[in-house]
Design a protein around this motif. Structure first.
Motif, short mmCIF file in Angstrom:
data_model
loop_
_atom_site.label_atom_id
_atom_site.label_comp_id
_atom_site.label_asym_id
_atom_site.label_seq_id
_atom_site.Cartn_x
_atom_site.Cartn_y
_atom_site.Cartn_z
N ALA A 1 1.75 1.12 15.83
CA ALA A 1 1.46 0.68 14.48
C ALA A 1 2.22 -0.60 14.17
CB ALA A 1 1.81 1.77 13.47
N SER A 2 1.54 -1.58 13.58
CA SER A 2 2.16 -2.85 13.22
C SER A 2 2.53 -2.85 11.75
CB SER A 2 1.20 -4.01 13.53
OG SER A 2 1.68 -5.22 13.00
N GLY A 3 3.83 -2.74 11.47
CA GLY A 3 4.28 -2.66 10.08
C GLY A 3 3.88 -3.85 9.25
N ALA A 4 3.97 -5.05 9.83
CA ALA A 4 3.62 -6.26 9.08
C ALA A 4 2.15 -6.27 8.70
CB ALA A 4 3.97 -7.50 9.90
N ASP A 5 1.29 -5.85 9.61
CA ASP A 5 -0.15 -5.83 9.33
C ASP A 5 -0.51 -4.70 8.37
OD1 ASP A 5 -1.42 -7.97 11.07
OD2 ASP A 5 -0.26 -6.89 12.57
N ILE A 6 0.19 -3.58 8.48
CA ILE A 6 -0.05 -2.48 7.53
C ILE A 6 0.28 -2.94 6.11
CG2 ILE A 6 0.75 -0.20 6.82
CD1 ILE A 6 1.13 0.44 9.81
N ALA A 7 1.38 -3.71 5.98
CA ALA A 7 1.74 -4.21 4.65
C ALA A 7 0.67 -5.15 4.10
CB ALA A 7 3.09 -4.93 4.73
N VAL A 8 0.11 -6.00 4.97
CA VAL A 8 -0.96 -6.91 4.55
C VAL A 8 -2.17 -6.10 4.06
CG1 VAL A 8 -2.65 -8.64 5.32
CG2 VAL A 8 -0.26 -8.79 6.07
N PHE A 9 -2.55 -5.09 4.83
CA PHE A 9 -3.71 -4.29 4.46
C PHE A 9 -3.47 -3.53 3.17
CE2 PHE A 9 -6.62 -0.52 5.46
CZ PHE A 9 -7.75 -1.18 5.02
N GLN A 10 -2.27 -3.01 3.00
CA GLN A 10 -1.97 -2.29 1.76
C GLN A 10 -2.03 -3.22 0.55
OE1 GLN A 10 1.82 -0.56 2.88
NE2 GLN A 10 0.89 1.44 3.27
N ARG A 11 -1.56 -4.45 0.71
CA ARG A 11 -1.66 -5.41 -0.41
C ARG A 11 -3.12 -5.72 -0.71
NH1 ARG A 11 3.06 -7.59 2.05
NH2 ARG A 11 1.84 -9.10 3.24
N LEU A 12 -3.93 -5.87 0.34
CA LEU A 12 -5.35 -6.14 0.14
C LEU A 12 -6.02 -4.97 -0.60
CD1 LEU A 12 -7.85 -7.91 0.60
CD2 LEU A 12 -8.12 -6.82 2.84
N LEU A 13 -5.69 -3.75 -0.20
CA LEU A 13 -6.25 -2.58 -0.87
C LEU A 13 -5.87 -2.58 -2.35
CD1 LEU A 13 -5.50 0.12 1.86
CD2 LEU A 13 -7.77 -0.68 1.17
N GLY A 14 -4.62 -2.94 -2.64
CA GLY A 14 -4.17 -2.98 -4.03
C GLY A 14 -4.92 -4.02 -4.83
N LEU A 15 -5.16 -5.20 -4.23
CA LEU A 15 -5.90 -6.26 -4.92
C LEU A 15 -7.32 -5.85 -5.23
CD1 LEU A 15 -4.64 -9.33 -2.85
CD2 LEU A 15 -4.15 -8.87 -5.27
N LEU A 16 -7.88 -4.94 -4.41
CA LEU A 16 -9.25 -4.47 -4.61
C LEU A 16 -9.31 -3.16 -5.39
CD1 LEU A 16 -10.64 -5.23 -1.01
CD2 LEU A 16 -10.84 -6.63 -3.07
N ASP A 17 -8.16 -2.74 -5.93
CA ASP A 17 -8.07 -1.48 -6.69
C ASP A 17 -8.49 -0.28 -5.84
OD1 ASP A 17 -7.16 -2.69 -9.08
OD2 ASP A 17 -9.21 -3.27 -9.60
N LEU A 18 -8.07 -0.30 -4.60
CA LEU A 18 -8.31 0.82 -3.69
C LEU A 18 -6.96 1.44 -3.32
CD1 LEU A 18 -10.99 -0.77 -1.31
CD2 LEU A 18 -11.38 0.92 -3.12
N PRO A 19 -6.92 2.73 -3.03
CA PRO A 19 -5.64 3.39 -2.73
C PRO A 19 -5.00 2.87 -1.45
CG PRO A 19 -7.50 4.88 -2.36
CD PRO A 19 -8.05 3.67 -3.03
N ALA A 20 -3.72 2.54 -1.52
CA ALA A 20 -2.99 2.03 -0.36
C ALA A 20 -2.87 3.08 0.74
CB ALA A 20 -1.60 1.56 -0.79
N THR A 21 -3.04 4.35 0.38
CA THR A 21 -2.92 5.43 1.35
C THR A 21 -4.02 5.38 2.43
OG1 THR A 21 -4.17 6.83 -0.18
CG2 THR A 21 -1.78 6.98 -0.26
N LEU A 22 -5.07 4.62 2.18
CA LEU A 22 -6.12 4.49 3.19
C LEU A 22 -5.58 3.88 4.48
CD1 LEU A 22 -9.06 3.13 0.97
CD2 LEU A 22 -8.89 5.41 1.99
N ALA A 23 -4.53 3.08 4.36
CA ALA A 23 -3.97 2.42 5.54
C ALA A 23 -3.42 3.44 6.53
CB ALA A 23 -2.87 1.44 5.12
N ASP A 24 -2.72 4.48 6.04
CA ASP A 24 -2.15 5.48 6.94
C ASP A 24 -3.24 6.20 7.73
OD1 ASP A 24 0.38 4.88 6.11
OD2 ASP A 24 0.51 6.53 4.66
N ALA A 25 -4.31 6.58 7.05
CA ALA A 25 -5.40 7.29 7.72
C ALA A 25 -6.06 6.42 8.78
CB ALA A 25 -6.43 7.76 6.70
N LEU A 26 -6.21 5.12 8.49
CA LEU A 26 -6.85 4.22 9.44
C LEU A 26 -5.95 3.97 10.65
CD1 LEU A 26 -9.24 2.55 10.24
CD2 LEU A 26 -8.44 0.70 8.78
N VAL A 27 -4.65 3.87 10.43
CA VAL A 27 -3.72 3.72 11.56
C VAL A 27 -3.85 4.90 12.51
CG1 VAL A 27 -1.27 3.72 12.21
CG2 VAL A 27 -2.07 2.24 10.37
#
Length: 305
Positions: free
Chosen positions: A114-140
């Protein structure tokens, strides 16, 4: 009386035979017409595919010529144009887009980890789109090869095998965004909301700051908020010639936390979107290219949609 009755029966029989023969002839003619239409449609589809492949070659030539001329990619270049051309009995139209203008979901796992830096980018993107950041964990967990859930919202074999229609997680890189609804927490509505901002590429890729939209830039650069990212996109013109040039356009606060290994001013992956009309046939084709130095771009796949 019997003779007249026999004549009446004979007349009715003749009428029935004529009616039956007419029906059979009409059916045969209809089947012949359907068969002719099917043959014509197959011919037109074949011709349409040939036209699409010519369009694919055109896109490859544009990308190859662009790479020979420079090592920087921005939206002011010839590849970023919509083209419509008439052909005999039809037309072809389409354009090329930079796949690295989007966040590559396969970046979330690099080298099996798992790439922590990329996970952080994806979580920020999810937040900007009003989507739950928890989706990142499931996708990883869908991407990585281990069987240990990531965070409280990760999902490995135990979760998927307990579903009413059980299946195993892929434990490999994504091939198509269409796979996402199989991942815990994702559904078609979420995928549709994400689609304009993410992509699926076979290798980890940086985001091209010259072509990315405001949401992707704001996600990739921690110190850049969405409003500032929109202003940056509006004013960037032909973009930056280097990452140092791009950094110079940011304030010290905006550049705070910027990771240059996640960004680029050049791209290797591009997608062509072609619409072909030929006769009665309407077809749409998508093609993904990977540029490899000065060589002709590699066509990774061609799909009819």
């Amino acid at each position: 009386m019997r003779t007249e009755r026999q004549r009446g029966i004979a007349l009715i029989t003749v009428i029935l035979i004529v009616a039956l023969a007419t029906t059979v002839a009409s059916f045969v003619a209809w089947r012949q017409q359907v068969w002719t239409r099917q043959v014509e449609n197959l011919r037109d589809a074949s011709q349409g595919e040939a036209i699409a492949r010519a369009g694919v070659d055109w896109a490859g030539a544009i990308l190859s010529e662009d790479r020979r001329k420079n090592q920087v990619d921005h939206l002011g270049e010839p590849w970023n144009q919509h083209v419509a051309l008439p052909v005999e009995r039809g037309s072809v139209a389409g354009g090329i887009s930079d796949s690295q203008a989007r966040f590559n979901l396969n970046n979330l796992v690099r080298g099996g980890q798992a790439s922590g830096a990329d996970i952080a980018v994806f979580q920020r993107l999810l937040g900007l789109l009003d989507l739950p950041a928890t989706l990142a964990d499931a996708l990883v967990d869908w991407l990585d090869a281990d069987h240990q859930p990531t965070g409280a919202d990760g999902a490995e074999d135990a979760y998927y095998l307990a579903l009413p229609e059980p299946y195993y997680p892929a434990n490999r890189a994504l091939v198509d965004l269409a796979e996402l609804p199989m991942v815990r927490g994702f559904d078609r509505a979420i995928v549709a909301k994400l689609a304009p901002y993410v992509c699926v590429l076979p290798t980890p890729t940086p985001v091209n700051v010259n072509t990315a939209g405001a949401e992707v830039l704001a996600a990739a650069i921690p110190g850049l908020n969405l409003d500032d990212a929109r202003q940056l996109v509006e004013k960037r013109g032909d973009g930056s010639q280097s990452l140092a040039d791009f950094r110079g356009k940011l304030s010290a606060e905006q550049a705070l936390g910027l990771r240059e290994n996640l960004l680029s001013v050049a791209s290797d992956f591009f997608q062509a979107d072609l619409s072909v009309e030929f006769g009665r046939v309407r077809q749409r084709y998508l093609a993904l290219y990977q540029r490899q130095g000065q060589n002709w771009p590699l066509l990774l796949w061609l799909q009819q949609r």
